[in-house]
Design an enzyme around this catalytic site. Structure first.
Site, PDB file in Angstrom:
ATOM      1  CG  HIS A 163      -1.852   1.128   1.323  1.00  0.00           C
ATOM      2  ND1 HIS A 163      -3.158   1.064   0.899  1.00  0.00           N
ATOM      3  CD2 HIS A 163      -1.679   2.392   1.800  1.00  0.00           C
ATOM      4  CE1 HIS A 163      -3.750   2.223   1.102  1.00  0.00           C
ATOM      5  NE2 HIS A 163      -2.868   3.057   1.646  1.00  0.00           N
ATOM      6  CD  GLU A 164       1.719   3.657   3.635  1.00  0.00           C
ATOM      7  OE1 GLU A 164       2.082   4.726   3.104  1.00  0.00           O
ATOM      8  OE2 GLU A 164       0.629   3.530   4.210  1.00  0.00           O
ATOM      9  CG  HIS A 202       0.157   6.150  -0.694  1.00  0.00           C
ATOM     10  ND1 HIS A 202      -0.898   6.728  -1.356  1.00  0.00           N
ATOM     11  CD2 HIS A 202      -0.392   5.423   0.331  1.00  0.00           C
ATOM     12  CE1 HIS A 202      -2.047   6.378  -0.778  1.00  0.00           C
ATOM     13  NE2 HIS A 202      -1.758   5.593   0.248  1.00  0.00           N
TER      14      HIS A 202
END
Length: 545
Positions: A139-140, A143
């Site tokens: 997920h990170e 980003h």
């Protein structure tokens, strides 16, 4: 999940990405340690990540633009789901138990992938911890790469532990992020959800293709192999790690799922037997589903008891049997249709270990053949006997291949010549035993795998199970992260995505947009808590029902 937020003097910062204002002098990173939160910050990947994003920025922008479409669609879908859930809670719409169970299984299935009992063992906790770290990192990473493709360098990567929940985050310069066009910023906010969704799809595809990927090393789907039979299991001492379960009540078993389904079916049939003529009042269940051709020589001199007696009157190592004729249970001697005795029919106390070696004489065994190739009627010198079962217990015959006998389970050889017959099993390799009790608890008390190694190597039996469970946990956790961050709630990506989406409505003033956003977040947070609580409770009820 991201843990910190900051505010902007020009407007409210709704990003769940940790953001820091720019400074003319570099700030030395300091790790945080407290009684409930600790983290470790890393800045070594800042420059490499930025170079990667700039080098492939065109392809990455196309990739994350697809993610914007997916995330906005997911936001609309979850909003519709929340509205439907609110209407269901207020009794405005009828509930859908099938949908609720399916949703609960997708979100909370990692509690126990086998689907029985809501508990986490130490191994389950390790799988959950590992899958959470991987899913949050994916997920990170989304980003970070999305920001790098827009020319925005991250400040640091932090691994944290909040109370008992692990996670990771990336920090950005807020003022630089504010200078980006809305679509560019939206690509950054949607990147985490998009990467979790893609990772979830990858895990699902890997689970589907796992038998093919492991085919050179493992035989799949022939019969389940025992990985563990703990001392608390009723099958402890009967089955050992490495043994292969061939059949249950004569039905060939291919994998762990069929093992569970067959146990549930037998238990269901047992309950149905309580309401029909198979149930002998004050005595037990005469189950014609299981019958054995017992030589008359084995019956002579055995202890007899009247059916009005309790079947537990047999000694501990013996079981009560009665005679059945043919396949029609209505022809049971001396029984009326309501299950009452008409005469003085007697039962026999026999050793179950000797009986299971006899040929079968019930139509329910027709999916397998007798060891001598005969049909399912007994010869004249034999008597067809069926065990009498107590109302709270089931009689189950389990056939297995032993891993302890030399030459029985040779690596690289498939011992199953025909899934519809048991004739191929060597007598010195196979074994059969009878379990009497709660068949559902029995089935869940051992750990099985559908993979059998072709060659011997260290931890050969456990590798597929570890890979399969890891993929299953990562599938559920990544899906949960994607759905959670799609929700219009405080502190999650859905908050920032919703804010930018509201900016597209130019007819609404800044102040009204703020009020609409706050109202949506407040209502969304409340309904989300309600919806997830209902799904979780419903999932628990489905497990224990």
């Amino acid at each position: 999940m991201e843990a910190r937020r900051t505010r902007n003097t020009r407007g409210r910062n709704n990003s769940l990405l940790p953001l820091r204002r720019s400074s003319s002098t570099p700030r030395r990173l300091s790790n945080t340690i407290s009684c409930w939160y600790c983290d470790y910050k890393i800045s070594a990947f800042n420059e490499p990540m930025l170079r990667f994003g700039r080098r492939f920025n065109t392809a990455l922008r196309i990739w994350f633009s697809i993610g914007v479409g997916f995330s906005l669609t997911a936001l609309v879908v979850v909003i519709l789901f929340l509205v439907w859930e609110l209407a269901t809670a207020l009794r405005l719409l009828p509930g859908n138990p099938v949908f609720e169970h399916f949703s609960g299984a997708l979100l909370f299935g990692f509690f126990n992938p086998s689907g029985y009992g809501l508990s986490l063992s130490l191994a389950d906790a390790a799988y959950l911890l590992f899958s959470t770290i991987i899913s949050v990192s994916v997920h990170e990473f989304g980003h970070a790469v999305a920001a790098a493709s827009e020319g925005l360098q991250m400040e640091y990567i932090a691994m944290f532990l909040a109370v008992l929940f692990p996670g990771a985050l990336v920090a950005f310069n807020y003022e630089l992020l504010q200078l980006l066009p809305r679509l560019n910023a939206l690509r950054i906010y949607c990147a985490g959800i998009w990467h979790n969704a893609v990772f979830c799809a990858v895990c699902g595809m890997a689970l589907f293709l796992l038998p093919f990927l492991l085919f050179p090393f493992y035989i799949y789907g022939e019969s389940p192999m025992v990985l563990d039979a703990p001392s608390t299991s009723p099958l402890f001492g009967y089955l050992s790690p490495g043994d292969v379960i061939v059949s249950i009540d004569g039905k060939h078993i291919h994998n762990a799922q069929e093992w569970m389904e067959m146990a549930a079916l037998i238990d269901k049939q047992r309950f149905q037997s309580l309401n029909n003529s198979k149930y002998v009042k004050d005595f037990g269940i005469v189950d014609g589903r299981t019958g054995y051709c017992v030589p008359n020589s084995m019956i002579k001199g055995k202890q007899r008891l009247h059916l009005t007696d309790n079947p537990s009157a047999c000694p501990n190592d013996l079981t009560a049997f009665v005679s059945i004729h043919g396949f029609d249970l209505s022809t049971l001697d001396d029984f009326s249709e309501d299950g009452h005795l008409n005469g003085s029919q007697t039962g026999l106390c026999l050793n179950a270990r000797d009986i299971v070696k006899c040929n079968k004489c019930s139509a329910e065994w027709a999916t397998t053949s007798n060891s001598d190739g005969s049909n399912f009627t007994c010869p004249q010198e034999d008597t067809c006997l069926s065990p009498v079962q107590l109302p709270d217990s089931a009689w189950v015959e389990i056939t297995y291949l032993s891993s302890q006998s030399p030459g029985c389970l040779k690596y690289g050889q498939n011992p199953y010549l025909d899934s519809n017959t048991l004739d191929f099993i060597r007598q010195d390799c196979s074994g059969s035993f009878v379990f009497i009790g709660d068949v559902v608890s029995m089935a869940h008390s051992i750990q099985l795998t559908a993979y059998q190694p072709r060659w011997a190597f260290p931890l050969d039996a456990y590798i597929p199970n570890v890979v399969e469970r890891s993929l299953t946990y990562m599938f559920h956790v990544s899906l949960t992260l994607a759905l959670l961050n799609s929700l219009p709630v405080y502190f999650l990506d859905g908050e920032s995505i919703l804010e930018i989406a509201l900016c597209l409505f130019t007819s609404i003033g800044q102040r009204k947009r703020e009020k609409v956003l706050q109202a949506c977040l407040l209502v969304g947070t409340f309904i989300s808590i309600l919806a997830f609580s209902r799904l979780f409770i419903g999932f628990c009820k489905q497990i224990y029902s």
